[in-house]
Design an enzyme around this catalytic site. Structure first.
Site, mmCIF file in Angstrom:
data_model
loop_
_atom_site.group_PDB
_atom_site.id
_atom_site.type_symbol
_atom_site.label_atom_id
_atom_site.label_comp_id
_atom_site.label_asym_id
_atom_site.label_seq_id
_atom_site.Cartn_x
_atom_site.Cartn_y
_atom_site.Cartn_z
ATOM 1 N N HIS A 67 -4.221 4.433 5.176
ATOM 2 C CA HIS A 67 -3.798 5.762 5.594
ATOM 3 C C HIS A 67 -2.283 5.841 5.718
ATOM 4 O O HIS A 67 -1.610 4.841 5.962
ATOM 5 C CB HIS A 67 -4.441 6.145 6.933
ATOM 6 N N CYS A 170 -1.874 2.419 17.417
ATOM 7 C CA CYS A 170 -1.564 1.726 16.172
ATOM 8 C C CYS A 170 -0.300 2.326 15.561
ATOM 9 O O CYS A 170 0.285 3.266 16.105
ATOM 10 C CB CYS A 170 -2.734 1.804 15.188
#
Length: 633
Positions: A67, A170
């Site tokens: 991503h 993250c």
């Protein structure tokens, strides 16, 4: 807006052609380009690779979520790819890949939808539905059902009286942040704990912790790959780990956090412990360390076995330059498979057991110990022991030198620790282990080679039945480890029985959904079609949704069918020189390919007939209820 608004049927590739990470990324970006969702594919590709270089987006469970946010993306979207064979992605075997693409100015609503998918993927049932989906429509229906079943973010009722709080964060704040949070929530719910997890996602902090939350907490876990403000936790001890550890080991982290006895711990306000370390007892993570080594070893075993089988296709002695049968191509395959891949598999096994125990410092001593096991004749079992001895030696030597001044730590890590720990494991292997272990191996090999008739059939039934019993669980893994040990010793009959045990359940279930359609819902019959492919590919997971829906009938049928197939296989002295690959390797890796396929079909038919006998016919109304199976599981 719903998740299916950004993951449409056009965005789904159910048959990825790529065989490795780079090829799969190219394939998914190509689909993104075809849908005109990016103005500059190369720019987005660089953003994806940058993310992968920071930390792999393979999150375990057979899932990867590459991503990135990028200016070249025109609107938030998800491209899904599935590979039934699986691809090597970030060092992990992966079947489901979701490429999340978001523009730099994506709205909070869009980013929340992207993160929702990450949460869904923590559900084993949801992943199984995607694996067995036969069409893009099945995938969309699975997502819609999961959205309806989605649980509230937090649990405000504590059956156990304990309270877990935490923060996850993250690098991009899209996928791993929410997967780690969901993993911690689910582990806490199963314990009856109250739980609140703050997610520092792309939208900013959500579900923010308060001073009262932290004061009341019995356990605190911080899982992050980026900086997190820990000033809120002043005076509290907490577990501090990377995001991936929270995704894969939530239970372990909660145990660790609870062991700190946060309340009344006596920790002063000035003490902030951001990286607490607990003493890890030898053997506490025995299973985890072995599976780490085995997972890295398997590709060497598979490649070596198939290459050797190809070499034999040119003639039994075609790889020998002194033989009249000599063929240079056969020699190449024999050297690459037998002399290279097989020679490396035991050192790799030992090395990555050591790596699992002591990180990089355990790799060299354990791998050297593994090579000594291979040279000294102690084989697979000796390699496992070498991995543990080398890993724990490196760990404790390193720990004993922790108080040496920092200016010398670099020299200690690259010279002193590997030198001393290699001496320890080397001396242990040379003077203590290799001789008795090699004698044991010779006895075991002789016993197995001498098995015939009923004795071989019993062993084959046991191994195949274990493979089919829990489909990837500890019993299955125990049987697999034994098969790999025998494979390393050039005994290939157990490998054949083990593959029968892995292929029979999905194929047998698929046959049952075809022959006994009135015992299954319409949706189960459709899912059964995919199980043919999964079973033929030695992907036992195709049987999981059916076993979860009706365990008392399906699991015994799986075990009995697999056991019969495995017994016949070993009784007929069938061998397989490739421990994985299913129907695709049988023609080149089995000594009796047609008989071997017959064993698989025999076991599958028995499983099918038992299921047909045990399951009762459904009414037409129940058969047409497409949600039946999914509600049960």
């Amino acid at each position: 807006m719903k998740l299916v608004d950004i993951l449409t049927p056009d965005n789904i590739l159910l048959n990825l052609q790529g065989s490795h990470q780079e090829a799969v990324i190219e394939e998914l970006i190509k689909k993104l380009t075809e849908l005109q969702l990016t103005t500059d594919p190369e720019r987005f590709k660089k953003a994806i690779h940058k993310r992968e270089h920071e930390i792999s987006t393979a999150v375990g469970y057979g899932v990867a979520i590459p991503h990135a946010q990028c200016k070249s993306i025109t609107k938030p979207t998800i491209i899904m790819g599935r590979s039934l064979q699986g691809v090597e992605y970030g060092g992990q075997h992966t079947n489901l890949i979701f490429m999340i693409a978001a523009p730099e100015n994506a709205s909070n609503e869009h980013l929340s939808l992207l993160s929702k998918l990450s949460t869904f993927l923590m559900s084993e049932t949801f992943r199984a539905k995607l694996i067995v989906a036969t069409s893009e429509k099945d995938v969309i229906e699975a997502i819609q059902q999961q959205e309806k079943l989605a649980k509230p973010a937090e649990n405000n009722v504590s059956a156990s009286g304990k309270y877990l709080v935490g923060i996850t964060a993250c690098m991009t704040g899209i996928a791993h942040t929410y997967m780690a949070a969901e993993s911690l929530r689910e582990a806490a719910r199963q314990r009856g704990m109250k739980v609140k997890i703050q997610t520092n996602g792309a939208n900013g902090p959500e579900n923010k912790l308060t001073t009262a939350d932290i004061q009341d907490a019995d356990a605190i876990v911080i899982a992050h790959d980026v900086r997190v403000d820990t000033t809120l936790f002043r005076g509290k001890r907490f577990v501090d780990v990377p995001v991936k550890k929270a995704i894969n080991h939530a239970d372990e982290l909660i145990d660790q956090a609870l062991s700190y006895n946060i309340k009344d711990s006596g920790v002063t306000e000035q003490e902030i412990i951001e990286e607490p370390q607990t003493e890890e007892k030898p053997g506490l993570n025995f299973y985890k360390h072995i599976m780490s080594g085995v997972s890295y070893m398997i590709p060497f075993v598979v490649v070596g076995g198939i290459f050797i089988a190809i070499s034999f296709m040119f003639g039994i002695y075609a790889a020998d330059p002194e033989s009249d049968q000599y063929n240079i191509i056969a020699h190449f395959f024999s050297q690459a498979g037998g002399e290279a891949a097989f020679a490396l598999m035991i050192p790799i096994l030992a090395g990555f057991i050591g790596y699992s125990i002591a990180d990089k410092q355990g790799l060299a001593p354990a791998m050297i110990g593994g090579m000594m096991a291979s040279i000294g004749g102690s084989g697979f079992l000796g390699g496992m022991i070498a991995g543990f001895v080398g890993g724990f030696a490196a760990k404790y030597v390193s720990k004993s030198m922790a108080k040496i001044p920092k200016s010398f730590q670099g020299l200690i890590s690259i010279l002193v620790v590997p030198l001393i720990s290699t001496f320890i494991v080397g001396a242990f292997m040379f003077f203590i282990l290799n001789t008795p272990m090699s004698l044991l191996n010779e006895f075991l090999e002789g016993w197995l080679k001498g098995l015939t008739g009923i004795n071989a059939a019993i062993l084959g039934a046991l191994l195949a039945g274990m493979m089919a019993s829990d489909m990837g669980g500890p019993i299955n893994k125990t049987a697999s480890a034994f098969g790999l040990a025998m494979f390393a010793a050039n005994i290939f009959e157990p490998s054949a029985a083990l593959m029968v045990g892995g292929m029979v359940p999905p194929i047998g279930i698929a046959l049952a959904t075809t022959i006994f359609k009135n015992r299954f819902s319409v949706q189960e019959v459709e899912a059964g079609k995919a199980s043919y492919v999964l079973g033929a590919s030695f992907i036992t997971e195709g049987a999981i949704p059916f076993a979860a829906a009706d365990p008392l009938r399906i699991i015994p049928a799986n075990i009995i069918g697999a056991a019969v197939g495995g017994a016949v296989c070993m009784a007929m002295d069938i061998s397989l020189k490739a421990p994985h690959g299913g129907i695709f390797v049988i023609p080149i890796a089995s000594n009796k390919p047609l008989l071997y396929i017959g064993c698989i079909l025999l076991g599958s038919i028995i499983t099918c007939l038992i299921i047909g006998f045990l399951k009762k016919p459904l009414s037409e109304k129940d058969r047409n209820n497409a949600k039946q199976m999914m509600h049960v599981i």
